[in-house]
Design an enzyme around this catalytic site. Structure first.
Site, mmCIF file in Angstrom:
data_model
loop_
_atom_site.group_PDB
_atom_site.id
_atom_site.type_symbol
_atom_site.label_atom_id
_atom_site.label_comp_id
_atom_site.label_asym_id
_atom_site.label_seq_id
_atom_site.Cartn_x
_atom_site.Cartn_y
_atom_site.Cartn_z
ATOM 1 N N GLY A 93 8.372 -11.719 -8.281
ATOM 2 C CA GLY A 93 9.291 -11.141 -7.645
ATOM 3 C C GLY A 93 10.353 -11.805 -7.268
ATOM 4 O O GLY A 93 11.822 -11.345 -7.287
ATOM 5 N N ARG A 121 6.749 -2.892 -7.775
ATOM 6 C CA ARG A 121 7.397 -3.541 -6.429
ATOM 7 C C ARG A 121 8.838 -2.886 -6.272
ATOM 8 O O ARG A 121 9.368 -2.619 -6.964
ATOM 9 C CB ARG A 121 7.135 -5.002 -6.246
ATOM 10 N N GLN A 170 14.167 -12.910 -0.150
ATOM 11 C CA GLN A 170 14.682 -12.553 -1.666
ATOM 12 C C GLN A 170 15.806 -11.719 -1.768
ATOM 13 O O GLN A 170 16.659 -11.850 -2.425
ATOM 14 C CB GLN A 170 13.500 -11.849 -2.407
ATOM 15 N N ASP A 317 3.164 -15.301 3.566
ATOM 16 C CA ASP A 317 2.484 -15.490 2.516
ATOM 17 C C ASP A 317 1.047 -16.006 2.858
ATOM 18 O O ASP A 317 0.231 -16.246 1.932
ATOM 19 C CB ASP A 317 3.125 -16.502 1.396
ATOM 20 N N LYS A 344 3.684 -6.755 -1.622
ATOM 21 C CA LYS A 344 3.413 -8.086 -2.103
ATOM 22 C C LYS A 344 2.879 -7.788 -3.613
ATOM 23 O O LYS A 344 2.967 -6.914 -3.980
ATOM 24 C CB LYS A 344 2.782 -9.071 -1.290
ATOM 25 N N ARG A 348 -1.457 -6.317 0.090
ATOM 26 C CA ARG A 348 -2.363 -7.387 0.782
ATOM 27 C C ARG A 348 -3.017 -6.994 1.998
ATOM 28 O O ARG A 348 -3.838 -7.796 2.407
ATOM 29 C CB ARG A 348 -1.488 -8.543 1.137
HETATM 30 C C1 S3P Z 1 10.448 -15.410 -0.893
HETATM 31 C C2 S3P Z 1 10.302 -14.636 -0.256
HETATM 32 C C3 S3P Z 1 9.391 -13.834 0.401
HETATM 33 C C4 S3P Z 1 7.777 -14.416 -0.119
HETATM 34 C C5 S3P Z 1 7.992 -14.831 -1.562
HETATM 35 C C6 S3P Z 1 8.718 -15.718 -1.798
HETATM 36 C C7 S3P Z 1 11.120 -16.431 -1.469
HETATM 37 O O1 S3P Z 1 9.361 -12.482 -0.001
HETATM 38 O O2 S3P Z 1 6.812 -13.427 0.324
HETATM 39 O O3 S3P Z 1 6.474 -15.414 -1.987
HETATM 40 O O4 S3P Z 1 11.322 -17.455 -2.598
HETATM 41 O O5 S3P Z 1 12.407 -15.913 -1.440
HETATM 42 P P1 S3P Z 1 10.267 -11.527 0.691
HETATM 43 O O6 S3P Z 1 11.516 -11.722 0.524
HETATM 44 O O7 S3P Z 1 10.012 -10.350 -0.262
HETATM 45 O O8 S3P Z 1 9.817 -11.498 2.093
#
Ligand code: S3P
Length: 428
Positions: A93, A121, A170, A317, A344, A348
């Site tokens: 993701g 997703r 993200q 996480d 996720k 989860r």
């Molecule tokens: C991440 C942000 C999180 C996290 C993922 C890594 C990142 O996701 O759960 O494992 O590297 O920016 P979300 O932005 O969807 O919360």
């Protein structure tokens, strides 16, 4: 691959864990956009980060990998070339959402394809702000919502001010990375702080970036200057061993050189609040990221807590493994405001509840999280990872204090974020 785990007592170890996944992704992406060569050390050589490398190689960036050392020969903001075939993002993701911000500013179209989990997703969360900056998205639609595979056609981007509807690093990062290509300034406003690795690394590489409260602003069209980047150990990987120490009587485990960015340390606060002993030593700074050695010592009287609100993004996480610790604590642990867990690598909330119930944990699903009624005896069982790396590792930790043996099915998925996890656990 099936992995069998037997109960363990008194774990006394000093160890290191692989590099931080979030920072490793960003180091490759920003390295590719720098003018000059970035040498990355401590890189996480897991499947997700290798997907990021593959995408940039497919866009003409010369990247060499030797173990955990990676060299990225950046070509500047405008050096990427159109990929000859769809970009393979695998299970990642972070690759998908962050690269989309960069692809939005390119003078070509590109298609992103992932595995079944990735393709289910939500991608509207990035398509909405990036479209309003000037990119065009087309792809798989279900109920009016966008999923991968999708195609991004880059455009001449305009800076925007965007209030995130969900707390997501993200999405924040995708908009800030598009902002590097946009006319004027791009501001992202977060409802509550999420991991700020993108902001720290952009600043480290010379971007013009300001933070005021929950608003982050980047100015477009400024070059990034290559520097060497050292990646700290991943606190999300250290979490499994720290939690193992918290539940196995007589244990003390130290994980050295782990990233302790305050947007990521919610697990440490939660463990302390439950009664575990946590100490930090040798605190330093590594390329703009705080790092320390973390020690967790078993405490015989863990107790349940309530976790929610702004704490959630700081341990998002780690919730599966925290649910395992909660199973050994006196009283109830309530995890709320955590609906993001549903989108996720697996849902989860569902996968944690379903699999821990098989081991005898008294746990129930709620609308926005879960409740764990702790201190019931656990027994070994045949459990499933659902091809979710964090579920596989959390179940392995539960197995350390379950009566009898536990088999985790489809355990090879740990290679997504922690190659060698079971070898390390076995060596203990
Ligand atoms: C991440 C942000 C999180 C996290 C993922 C890594 C990142 O996701 O759960 O494992 O590297 O920016 P979300 O932005 O969807 O919360």
């Amino acid at each position: 691959m099936n992995q069998t785990i037997h109960p363990k007592q008194a774990l006394r170890h000093v160890l290191t864990v692989p590099g931080d996944k979030s920072i490793s992704h960003r180091a490759v992406m920003l390295g590719a956009l720098c003018e000059g060569t970035c040498r990355i050390s401590g890189f996480l050589n897991g499947e997700d980060c290798l997907s990021t490398i593959g995408c940039f190689q497919a866009m003409g960036i010369d990247i060499t990998v030797e173990g955990t050392s990676v060299t990225v020969h950046g070509k500047g903001l405008h050096g990427l070339t159109a990929p000859a075939s769809p970009l393979q993002v695998g299970n990642s993701g972070t690759t998908t959402r962050l690269i989309s911000g960069i692809l939005s500013g390119q003078p070509f179209s590109s298609t992103l394809i992932g595995d079944d989990s990735l393709n289910s997703r939500p991608m509207n969360r990035i398509a909405t702000p990036l479209s309003s900056m000037g990119a065009t998205f087309s792809g798989t639609e279900k109920n009016g919502k966008l999923y991968a595979p999708f195609t991004i056609t880059g455009g001449a981007l305009q800076g925007i001010t965007y209030s995130l509807p969900v707390s997501s690093a993200q999405v924040k990062s995708a908009v800030l990375l598009a902002g590097l290509y946009a006319e004027g300034q791009t501001t992202v406003i977060e409802p509550e702080p999420t991991r700020d690795h993108t902001e720290r690394m952009l600043r480290f590489l010379g971007a013009d970036l300001k933070t005021e409260g929950n608003a982050i602003t980047v100015s477009g069209k400024n070059p990034l200057i290559a520097k060497d980047i050292s990646v700290p150990g991943d606190i999300s990987s250290a979490a499994y061993f720290l939690c193992a120490a918290a539940i196995c009587p007589g244990s003390t485990i130290t994980v050295k050189q782990v990233g302790v960015n305050p947007t990521r340390t919610g697990l440490l606060d939660a463990l302390k609040a439950m009664g575990a002993q946590i100490t930090l030593e040798n605190e330093t700074d590594l390329c703009g990221e705080p790092v320390a050695d973390i020690t967790c010592t078993y405490a015989p009287t863990l107790h349940g807590i309530t976790i929610g609100g702004a704490q959630i993004p700081t341990l998002i996480d780690e919730i599966p493994v925290l649910a395992v610790v909660a199973a050994f604590a006196q009283g109830d642990t309530i995890i709320q405001d955590a609906t993001e867990l549903k989108v996720k690598e697996t849902n989860r909330i569902q996968t944690v509840v379903e699999e821990l119930q098989k081991m005898g944990v008294d746990i129930e699903e709620t609308a926005d999280g879960m409740v764990i009624h702790g201190a019931r005896p656990l027994h070994g069982a045949k459990v499933k990872s659902h091809l979710d790396h964090r579920i596989a590792m959390s179940l392995a930790v539960a197995a350390l204090q379950a009566e009898g043996e536990t088999t985790v099915q489809d355990a090879q998925c740990v290679d997504i974020s922690f190659p060698g996890f079971f070898d390390l656990l076995e060596r203990m």
